[in-house]
Design an enzyme around this catalytic site. Structure first.
Site, PDB file in Angstrom:
ATOM      1  N   TYR A  78       0.764  -1.028   0.040  1.00 14.67           N
ATOM      2  CA  TYR A  78       0.129  -0.170  -0.371  1.00 14.67           C
ATOM      3  C   TYR A  78       0.778   1.203   0.325  1.00 14.67           C
ATOM      4  O   TYR A  78       1.899   1.361   0.895  1.00 14.67           O
ATOM      5  CB  TYR A  78      -0.601   0.013   1.146  1.00 14.67           C
ATOM      6  N   ASP A 126       9.241   2.911  -0.451  1.00 14.11           N
ATOM      7  CA  ASP A 126       8.545   3.425   0.962  1.00 14.11           C
ATOM      8  C   ASP A 126       7.932   3.004   1.747  1.00 14.11           C
ATOM      9  O   ASP A 126       7.435   1.721   2.563  1.00 14.11           O
ATOM     10  CB  ASP A 126       6.761   3.037   0.488  1.00 14.11           C
ATOM     11  N   LYS A 156       4.581   9.091   8.861  1.00 10.92           N
ATOM     12  CA  LYS A 156       3.697   8.155  10.188  1.00 10.92           C
ATOM     13  C   LYS A 156       4.817   9.373  11.470  1.00 10.92           C
ATOM     14  O   LYS A 156       4.352  10.318  11.794  1.00 10.92           O
ATOM     15  CB  LYS A 156       3.989   7.174   9.993  1.00 10.92           C
TER      16      LYS A 156
HETATM   17  C1  PLP Z   1       0.356   5.340   6.190  1.00  8.87           C
HETATM   18  C2  PLP Z   1       0.772   4.281   4.259  1.00  8.87           C
HETATM   19  C3  PLP Z   1       1.097   5.279   3.445  1.00  8.87           C
HETATM   20  C4  PLP Z   1       0.049   6.235   3.431  1.00  8.87           C
HETATM   21  O1  PLP Z   1       0.206   7.974   4.365  1.00  8.87           O
HETATM   22  P1  PLP Z   1      -0.531   8.716   4.285  1.00  8.87           P
HETATM   23  O2  PLP Z   1      -0.444   9.529   5.234  1.00  8.87           O
HETATM   24  O3  PLP Z   1      -2.168   7.790   5.430  1.00  8.87           O
HETATM   25  O4  PLP Z   1      -1.063   8.667   3.459  1.00  8.87           O
HETATM   26  C5  PLP Z   1       1.688   5.331   2.390  1.00  8.87           C
HETATM   27  N1  PLP Z   1       2.818   4.087   2.094  1.00  8.87           N
HETATM   28  C6  PLP Z   1       2.582   3.136   3.586  1.00  8.87           C
HETATM   29  C7  PLP Z   1       3.446   2.259   3.305  1.00  8.87           C
HETATM   30  C8  PLP Z   1       1.692   3.194   4.240  1.00  8.87           C
HETATM   31  O5  PLP Z   1       2.281   2.611   5.704  1.00  8.87           O
END
Ligand code: PLP
Length: 441
Positions: A155, A250, A278
């Site tokens: 994701y 990511d 995060k």
């Molecule tokens: C949480 C997350 C996102 C999205 O971040 P948001 O602040 O919710 O937009 C993208 N990539 C990864 C790996 C994530 O865990």
């Protein structure tokens, strides 16, 4: 032990939460501002929280919970950590946004770059999604190519071209998983299974000359915890380099979680671009993308890749991030987090072994995933949906006993520095009692 007002199966109530949720549904689609919060994959209405402190959540019905969701990861120090709160309060009193540079920018910039060997420059944005979106644009800007290879089960936020799943076949164009995404956007994305060197190689060959980048969650943790083999990640690095394709890690979830240098540091792999979110915002809306000086100098105003944000690097968010990251640089914190998590998952595993429950608790640092199988799961197609029905029961039974998990069996659990051995012992015994209900023992 029960000095906090933990619920029990006899006393548990969601009366006030249910009432608030009914009202919220008249204001907001589904009553929420992010879909998983609506509790559609678990039972009952979402719990409305009033307060958090350390590893505890307190709901509107006056009940306490040990929190394993931790805001989906940002709260690695727990709720209202004193240093974070103090710094935020001091900062906010001086103004929330200037749309101009502030000294905070340099503070957090130095802190991150001095302590992370895999990046040389960084740009702050306001969410993980925005970080990924900007990283893709940068990769496309640098390479002049348009296609992106992603892995099924990773994701990357709600970026249009990445809200896609695989079609049938090993290497496929993305099929959009949301209405409102033009087919032409989804067609820019090629989806391959995790851990599959052959599929990756054939995607790179098939679309040679068209691919800007490969993006991966090096520790996939948004669709279960699909820990990859180091050899696969090393192969990914090698094969992207061979094809002149950029590699994006990511690390929105793994960054500053499995170590200050995230998965790059853990595996010793140098990606071309890293995205953060995060933890880097310490609970405030923050994202960032970072790379070598050469790549980052392609970003405006130095380079041709445009990217901007009214509230980017606002001082309050930077203060929360700075205070959080400062704590994380104290010696031993990651070792302690991991050791605590290992003891916790080992206890739960021993209980399941003794009772013959088919469960395991894969773990990466202070991330763990309660999963209803003993198989090692490394790709999303190996996840058995039947386990999600069991999770639904476990989730409710845990709630009734004062243990809060994120409301989906595909979500992982997080342990913070605020979880004490006592809290974890209490939580483990409540989870064990919940599993007895799940397995009907
Ligand atoms: C949480 C997350 C996102 C999205 O971040 P948001 O602040 O919710 O937009 C993208 N990539 C990864 C790996 C994530 O865990």
């Amino acid at each position: 032990m029960n000095h906090l007002n933990y619920p029990t199966p006899d006393t548990f109530t969601r009366a006030k939460s249910a009432e608030l949720f009914e009202t919220a549904k008249t204001y907001f689609p589904g009553g929420v501002h992010s879909p998983v919060r609506a509790f559609k994959s678990v039972q009952g209405p979402p719990v409305f929280f009033e307060r958090g402190e350390g590893c505890h959540l307190f709901d509107v019905d006056g009940q306490a919970y040990v929190d394993f969701c931790c805001s989906w990861g940002p709260l690695i120090l727990g709720h209202v950590h004193p240093e974070v709160v103090e710094r935020v309060q001091k900062t906010v009193a001086n103004g929330m946004s200037f749309v101009a540079p502030t000294p905070h920018d340099n503070l957090i910039g130095k802190l991150v770059l001095d302590n992370h060997r895999y990046i040389e420059m960084i740009r702050f944005v306001s969410s993980g999604t925005e970080a990924v979106m900007s990283a893709l644009r940068l990769a496309r800007g640098v390479t002049g190519k348009s296609k992106v290879i992603k892995f099924e089960g990773c994701y990357h936020g709600h970026v249009d071209s990445l809200l896609v799943k695989a079609g049938s076949g090993l290497v496929t164009f993305g099929i959009s998983t949301s209405a409102g995404i033009p087919e032409s956007f989804a067609a820019e994305t090629i989806v391959v299974p995790l851990g599959d060197e052959e599929a990756l190689a054939s995607a790179l060959q098939q679309y040679a000359g068209e691919v800007a980048c490969v993006i991966i969650e090096p520790i996939p943790a948004n669709n279960g915890l699909l820990i990859q083999q180091q050899e696969f990640l090393q192969y990914l690095r090698k094969v992207t380099r061979d094809h002149g394709v950029l590699l994006i890690f990511d690390e929105v979830i793994s960054g500053f979680r499995v170590g200050f240098e995230g998965a790059a540091g853990l595996y010793g792999i140098q990606p071309d671009i890293i995205t953060f979110g995060k933890i880097i915002g310490g609970g405030m809306p923050v994202g960032a993308y970072a790379a070598s000086r050469e790549i980052m100098e392609q970003v405006a105003p130095v380079g041709p890749v445009y990217q901007a944000g009214t509230l980017s690097a606002n001082p309050v968010a930077m203060a929360a991030g700075f205070a959080t990251l400062t704590e994380l640089l104290k010696p031993g914190i990651y070792q302690e987090l991991e050791a605590k998590t290992t003891r916790f998952t080992a206890r739960l595993q021993a209980y399941c072994d003794q009772k013959g429950y088919d469960m395991s608790f894969p773990q990466a640092g202070s991330i763990f995933w309660p999963t209803f199988t003993r198989e090692t799961i490394r790709k999303s197609s190996d996840i058995d949906d039947a386990g999600m029905r069991l999770f639904k029961v476990m989730h409710l039974e845990c709630l009734k006993r004062g243990v809060y998990f994120g409301p989906s069996g595909y979500e992982v659990g997080f342990i913070s520095s605020a979880h004490t051995e006592n809290d974890l012992d209490f939580a483990a015994s409540q989870i064990e009692a919940s599993l007895d209900v799940v397995f009907g023992k």
